[in-house]
Design a protein around this motif. Structure first.
Motif, PDB file in Angstrom:
ATOM      1  N   ALA A  42      40.280-156.923  20.623  1.00 19.14           N
ATOM      2  CA  ALA A  42      38.876-156.669  20.299  1.00 19.14           C
ATOM      3  C   ALA A  42      38.150-157.977  20.002  1.00 19.14           C
ATOM      4  N   ALA A  43      38.838-158.901  19.322  1.00 22.93           N
ATOM      5  CA  ALA A  43      38.237-160.208  19.051  1.00 22.93           C
ATOM      6  C   ALA A  43      37.932-160.944  20.346  1.00 22.93           C
ATOM      7  N   GLY A  44      38.869-160.913  21.299  1.00 19.71           N
ATOM      8  CA  GLY A  44      38.643-161.561  22.588  1.00 19.71           C
ATOM      9  C   GLY A  44      37.472-160.949  23.334  1.00 19.71           C
ATOM     10  N   MET A  45      37.349-159.626  23.276  1.00 18.52           N
ATOM     11  CA  MET A  45      36.231-158.958  23.939  1.00 18.52           C
ATOM     12  C   MET A  45      34.899-159.365  23.310  1.00 18.52           C
ATOM     13  N   ALA A  46      34.890-159.453  21.978  1.00 21.30           N
ATOM     14  CA  ALA A  46      33.656-159.865  21.299  1.00 21.30           C
ATOM     15  C   ALA A  46      33.293-161.305  21.643  1.00 21.30           C
ATOM     16  N   GLU A  47      34.284-162.144  21.843  1.00 17.76           N
ATOM     17  CA  GLU A  47      34.040-163.540  22.199  1.00 17.76           C
ATOM     18  C   GLU A  47      33.275-163.669  23.514  1.00 17.76           C
ATOM     19  N   GLU A  72      36.674-164.445  10.166  1.00 15.59           N
ATOM     20  CA  GLU A  72      36.382-165.879  10.023  1.00 15.59           C
ATOM     21  C   GLU A  72      35.371-166.365  11.069  1.00 15.59           C
ATOM     22  N   PRO A  73      35.530-166.021  12.362  1.00 13.90           N
ATOM     23  CA  PRO A  73      34.494-166.409  13.334  1.00 13.90           C
ATOM     24  C   PRO A  73      33.287-165.478  13.348  1.00 13.90           C
ATOM     25  N   ALA A  74      33.262-164.482  12.467  1.00  6.87           N
ATOM     26  CA  ALA A  74      32.127-163.552  12.322  1.00  6.87           C
ATOM     27  C   ALA A  74      31.807-162.852  13.641  1.00  6.87           C
ATOM     28  N   LEU A  75      32.827-162.311  14.286  1.00  6.47           N
ATOM     29  CA  LEU A  75      32.641-161.622  15.568  1.00  6.47           C
ATOM     30  C   LEU A  75      32.170-160.187  15.347  1.00  6.47           C
ATOM     31  N   ASN A  76      31.391-159.681  16.275  1.00  7.06           N
ATOM     32  CA  ASN A  76      30.869-158.309  16.176  1.00  7.06           C
ATOM     33  C   ASN A  76      31.915-157.320  16.670  1.00  7.06           C
ATOM     34  N   VAL A  77      32.916-157.116  15.834  1.00  2.16           N
ATOM     35  CA  VAL A  77      33.956-156.114  16.069  1.00  2.16           C
ATOM     36  C   VAL A  77      33.811-155.044  15.004  1.00  2.16           C
ATOM     37  N   ASN A  78      33.808-153.793  15.413  1.00  2.00           N
ATOM     38  CA  ASN A  78      33.601-152.676  14.495  1.00  2.00           C
ATOM     39  C   ASN A  78      34.904-151.883  14.379  1.00  2.00           C
ATOM     40  N   VAL A  79      35.536-152.003  13.229  1.00  2.00           N
ATOM     41  CA  VAL A  79      36.818-151.328  12.982  1.00  2.00           C
ATOM     42  C   VAL A  79      36.535-149.983  12.323  1.00  2.00           C
ATOM     43  N   VAL A  80      37.134-148.935  12.865  1.00  2.00           N
ATOM     44  CA  VAL A  80      36.891-147.579  12.390  1.00  2.00           C
ATOM     45  C   VAL A  80      38.219-147.010  11.895  1.00  2.00           C
ATOM     46  N   GLY A  81      38.274-146.703  10.599  1.00  6.77           N
ATOM     47  CA  GLY A  81      39.529-146.267   9.991  1.00  6.77           C
ATOM     48  C   GLY A  81      39.500-144.806   9.594  1.00  6.77           C
ATOM     49  N   ALA A  82      40.392-144.013  10.171  1.00  8.80           N
ATOM     50  CA  ALA A  82      40.485-142.587   9.857  1.00  8.80           C
ATOM     51  C   ALA A  82      41.453-142.350   8.703  1.00  8.80           C
ATOM     52  N   LEU A  83      41.359-141.170   8.119  1.00 10.61           N
ATOM     53  CA  LEU A  83      42.159-140.745   6.964  1.00 10.61           C
ATOM     54  C   LEU A  83      41.978-141.669   5.763  1.00 10.61           C
ATOM     55  N   GLY A 132      28.171-159.837  12.946  1.00 11.40           N
ATOM     56  CA  GLY A 132      29.469-159.941  12.290  1.00 11.40           C
ATOM     57  C   GLY A 132      30.264-158.659  12.314  1.00 11.40           C
ATOM     58  N   PRO A 133      31.460-158.673  11.735  1.00 10.04           N
ATOM     59  CA  PRO A 133      32.377-157.535  11.792  1.00 10.04           C
ATOM     60  C   PRO A 133      32.045-156.456  10.770  1.00 10.04           C
ATOM     61  N   THR A 134      32.460-155.231  11.079  1.00 10.25           N
ATOM     62  CA  THR A 134      32.244-154.106  10.173  1.00 10.25           C
ATOM     63  C   THR A 134      33.515-153.269  10.072  1.00 10.25           C
ATOM     64  N   TYR A 135      33.620-152.566   8.957  1.00 11.33           N
ATOM     65  CA  TYR A 135      34.694-151.584   8.752  1.00 11.33           C
ATOM     66  C   TYR A 135      34.051-150.298   8.264  1.00 11.33           C
ATOM     67  N   MET A 136      34.293-149.195   8.969  1.00  9.13           N
ATOM     68  CA  MET A 136      33.753-147.898   8.574  1.00  9.13           C
ATOM     69  C   MET A 136      34.895-146.926   8.316  1.00  9.13           C
ATOM     70  N   ARG A 137      34.845-146.281   7.160  1.00  8.92           N
ATOM     71  CA  ARG A 137      35.794-145.210   6.855  1.00  8.92           C
ATOM     72  C   ARG A 137      35.348-143.968   7.633  1.00  8.92           C
TER      73      ARG A 137
END
Length: 328
Positions: free
Chosen positions: A81-86, A114-125, A174-179
């Motif tokens: 995902a980091a590579g794709m955002a790059e 650290e590189p502030a990439l626009n990757v959105n991590v989505v965490g279930a449970l 930048g990156p995000t984390y959503m529950r």
């Protein structure tokens, strides 16, 4: 001949917490991601062998050429995902919260944050939304991630929150984390003239006696508890804080002024989540006052059926109302 006793079972893995008859929306995250991808060709989806269980399968079926199944390899998924955002893509990467935060922390920190990439991590449970025990219950994910620089953290309440958060997170730098609340997710906030705004808390109802500051699914519990307490002539305000980081200190400081009992509610450990965010907000502003935290205990939780566990650990509406009555 004796009749064999029926074996008792539990709904340990069922992560739905909708009440019987409650309005729900099916797979709001997946549906919102599809709508976003129809508008933006740079949106892609990744999953670590859990597309079906994180509602990413909706996106996979709509855009198979933009979906990447990474297998049971969360570290590889976040690195990819980091590579794709790059190269200019906007990835949404889904897995269980325990795997995203515990197993792949270093990749999220150094490859993405650290590189502030626009990757959105989505965490279930997240928190106590499964009865499978500590291996699947992400009760400390907010505590793990709050100190990570550059990372935006969101804990939505319902289907409306999720649907509106998805495009906002994609648009945020930048990156995000959503529950993630998955499956048939309750729809609640449309009754309160609510619009999700990243970084902002929203006062859903006023009240003169108690201020409940809540996040995630506990906001719907706070609203239910407020209605129950109203029958006892206890007037309860509910402040929904869907963004854990950056935290809306201005609204919290404004609403906590006065003499109301302040109660925080979160589907997370009492350590390192919403309660401590509110407490530090008040302390740093020189507001020395007591708050009542309703949260999960600082321990590994039991396995079992969700209604039983929510009662046991104080997250049920009845447990909330009892606690508030006792504090008053």
């Amino acid at each position: 001949m004796t009749t064999p006793t029926k074996r008792l079972t539990t709904s340990a893995m069922i992560a739905s917490f909708a009440d019987e008859g409650q309005r729900t929306a099916k797979a709001p995250f997946g549906q919102a991601l599809v709508r976003l991808a129809q508008e933006r060709t740079d949106v892609v989806g990744l999953s670590a062998d859990l597309a079906k269980y994180t509602d990413m399968h909706v996106f996979r079926e709509a855009f198979p050429e933009r979906f990447f199944q990474m297998g049971m390899a969360e570290q590889v998924m976040l690195g990819a995902a980091a590579g794709m955002a790059e190269v200019g893509l906007v990835p949404f990467a889904s897995t269980y919260s325990v795997f995203a935060t515990r197993r792949a922390y270093d990749f999220l920190c150094l490859d993405i944050a650290e590189p502030a990439l626009n990757v959105n991590v989505v965490g279930a449970l997240p928190g106590l939304t499964t009865g499978y025990g500590p291996s699947h219950q992400a009760t400390e994910d907010l505590a793990i991630l709050r100190a990570m620089p550059n990372l935006t953290i969101v804990d939505p309440c319902d289907s409306l929150d999720i649907e509106q958060a998805v495009p906002a997170l994609a648009a945020a730098p930048g990156p995000t984390y959503m529950r993630l609340l998955r499956g048939n997710v309750p729809t609640v906030l449309d009754e309160y003239d609510y619009t999700f705004e990243l970084g902002k808390a929203a006062l859903l109802r006023p009240g003169r006696d108690v201020l409940m500051i809540s996040t995630g699914l506990m906001t719907m519990r706070a609203l239910q508890a407020a209605r129950q307490l109203e029958r006892d002539h206890v007037d309860v305000a509910v402040l929904h804080a869907p963004t854990i980081k950056p935290f809306d200190t201005g609204t919290v400081l404004r609403e906590t002024a006065g003499e109301r009992l302040v109660v925080t509610l979160e589907n997370h450990s009492v350590v390192g989540g919403l309660a401590e965010s509110v407490a530090s907000c008040l302390a740093f502003a020189g507001r020395g006052r007591r708050i009542v935290p309703i949260a999960l205990p600082d321990e590994f939780l039991a396995a079992g059926a969700l209604p039983t566990l929510h009662d046991r650990y104080g997250l049920s509406v009845d447990a909330i109302t009892a606690r508030v009555r006792a504090e008053l």
